[in-house]
Design a protein around this motif. Structure first.
Motif, PDB file in Angstrom:
ATOM      1  N   ILE A 184       0.735  -1.213   0.085  1.00 27.95           N
ATOM      2  CA  ILE A 184      -0.088  -0.050   0.100  1.00 27.95           C
ATOM      3  C   ILE A 184       0.916   1.322  -0.055  1.00 27.95           C
ATOM      4  N   GLY A 185       0.863   2.005  -1.051  1.00 32.09           N
ATOM      5  CA  GLY A 185       1.686   3.184  -1.076  1.00 32.09           C
ATOM      6  C   GLY A 185       1.677   3.827  -2.494  1.00 32.09           C
ATOM      7  N   GLY A 186       2.674   4.637  -2.775  1.00 34.28           N
ATOM      8  CA  GLY A 186       2.695   5.604  -4.002  1.00 34.28           C
ATOM      9  C   GLY A 186       3.665   4.746  -4.955  1.00 34.28           C
TER      10      GLY A 186
ATOM     11  N   PRO B 255       5.272 -12.605  -5.767  1.00 36.81           N
ATOM     12  CA  PRO B 255       4.242 -12.357  -6.091  1.00 36.81           C
ATOM     13  C   PRO B 255       3.603 -11.117  -5.406  1.00 36.81           C
ATOM     14  N   ALA B 256       3.167 -10.047  -5.991  1.00 33.04           N
ATOM     15  CA  ALA B 256       3.073  -8.795  -5.319  1.00 33.04           C
ATOM     16  C   ALA B 256       1.750  -7.935  -6.030  1.00 33.04           C
ATOM     17  N   VAL B 257       1.030  -7.332  -5.390  1.00 27.94           N
ATOM     18  CA  VAL B 257      -0.154  -6.584  -5.824  1.00 27.94           C
ATOM     19  C   VAL B 257      -0.005  -5.314  -5.027  1.00 27.94           C
ATOM     20  N   GLY B 258      -0.050  -3.903  -5.689  1.00 31.23           N
ATOM     21  CA  GLY B 258      -0.077  -2.751  -5.178  1.00 31.23           C
ATOM     22  C   GLY B 258      -1.498  -2.232  -4.875  1.00 31.23           C
ATOM     23  N   ILE B 259      -1.846  -1.413  -3.861  1.00 30.32           N
ATOM     24  CA  ILE B 259      -2.956  -0.355  -3.616  1.00 30.32           C
ATOM     25  C   ILE B 259      -2.377   0.667  -3.543  1.00 30.32           C
ATOM     26  N   PRO B 260      -3.024   1.880  -4.447  1.00 26.82           N
ATOM     27  CA  PRO B 260      -2.403   3.100  -4.505  1.00 26.82           C
ATOM     28  C   PRO B 260      -3.076   3.798  -3.132  1.00 26.82           C
ATOM     29  N   GLY B 261      -1.812   4.226  -2.300  1.00 26.77           N
ATOM     30  CA  GLY B 261      -2.138   5.164  -1.132  1.00 26.77           C
ATOM     31  C   GLY B 261      -1.221   6.568  -1.238  1.00 26.77           C
ATOM     32  N   THR B 262      -1.957   7.472  -1.769  1.00 30.56           N
ATOM     33  CA  THR B 262      -1.269   8.928  -1.713  1.00 30.56           C
ATOM     34  C   THR B 262      -2.114   9.772  -2.185  1.00 30.56           C
TER      35      THR B 262
END
Length: 328
Positions: free
Chosen positions: A104-106, A123-130
């Motif tokens: 979770i980040g930018g 394996p990784a998935v991002g959640i946009p947090g900004t």
């Protein structure tokens, strides 16, 4: 679902944003729903290097959906930028039997994830947090809506004193590289001028516009300035320039700063975080990786992580046009 994923780690990285806790909660509870073990990583990539891990259950995330900041803390890790640092991080994940990661980040956090994936195939998935809303592949990043409302509320209060004293206020909002906050808050708060990095108004044009507003009968004005605006060296130079050329105004500067990153997340950000957290875990369980979850046309979608980093969110030209009309 892919049965090989038995343990997923979640972390927050880079600048904090309202809604991060709601996203952590969503990831943890989605893991619990699918009977997958969830591990929290404190302090982002630095915590990964130091194996600062904690087991999280559905009850671990009680009463955090409304809280700003991040219970997992956040940090910027210089060590993770080195091959040796990433090797330590990978060894720790393997040692603790962690199979996949939710970041979770930018864009900086996502860049680290892409490099890590390229080196180790992890394996990784991002959640946009900004709060800046400058990530390609989503109409809204976590924290953006809350930051807009925080800034607008502050400007509403500033306008009260501006109108009481015939003052001109320059209000600086966050947005070093993007003017999304400034443009939307400026329109929402009825600012007389909006200065953003994408549109170089220039000192003379800004002054001319303010003089026009004054001559039309306005006794006070609000100018919303994105911190990355190029009209002057900084907001204080802008204020000095206007003060030197418009004796009729008392000029003041208010820098909202980090107050925009704090506070309880809005309902929109809480719901968005919940939706993105569920999708992130489900993508990993489907065997998908190197993706970012986001929102487009109120649908949760997945975007290639590298594309999310390299792509650009364009400023809304229609909103710029509306802004020009509203400042008449």
């Amino acid at each position: 679902m892919i049965k090989s994923i038995k343990k997923i780690a979640v972390m927050t990285s880079g600048g904090d944003a309202p809604g991060m806790n709601a996203a952590i909660r969503s990831v943890v509870r989605t893991c619990a729903y699918y009977q997958i073990e969830c591990i929290g990583i404190y302090r982002g990539y630095q915590g990964m290097i130091e194996a600062d891990f904690v087991t999280m259950t559905a009850r671990s995330v009680n009463n955090i959906i409304h809280k700003g900041g991040t219970i997992l803390k956040s940090a910027r890790s210089k060590e993770f930028r080195t091959a040796e640092g990433r090797k330590k991080a990978h060894a720790n994940l393997i040692k603790h039997n962690i199979d996949a990661l939710v970041v979770i980040g930018g864009d900086g956090s996502f860049t680290g994830s892409v490099v890590f994936n390229n080196e180790y195939g992890f394996p990784a998935v991002g959640i946009p947090g900004t709060i800046d809303n400058d990530i390609y592949g989503t109409s809204h990043t976590l924290g953006y809506d809350t930051a807009l409302n925080t800034a607008m509320d502050a400007i509403d209060k500033i306008r009260d004193t501006a109108s009481s004293h015939n003052r001109l206020f320059f209000v600086e909002v966050m947005g070093r590289d993007a003017g999304f906050i400034a443009l939307n808050v400026g329109v929402g708060a009825g600012a007389e001028e909006i200065l953003i990095p994408e549109e170089d108004l220039g000192l003379e044009r800004m002054l001319e516009s303010l003089k026009k507003s004054k001559s039309s009968g306005k006794s006070s004005s609000i100018v919303v300035v994105a911190e990355g605006d190029k009209s002057g060296k900084n907001v204080y130079q802008l204020a000095n320039y206007v003060e030197e050329n418009m004796d009729e105004y008392e000029v003041r500067v208010s820098v909202l700063g980090h107050m925009q990153r704090g506070g309880s997340p809005s309902c929109f950000d809480r719901v968005l975080a919940s939706r993105l957290g569920v999708k992130a875990v489900e993508l990993l369980l489907e065997g998908k990786t190197n993706l970012m979850v986001g929102l487009q046309n109120n649908e949760v979608i997945a975007t290639d992580l590298e594309k999310a980093i390299k792509g650009n969110n364009d400023i809304d030209m229609e909103l710029l046009r509306v802004s020009d009309i509203m400042t008449t």
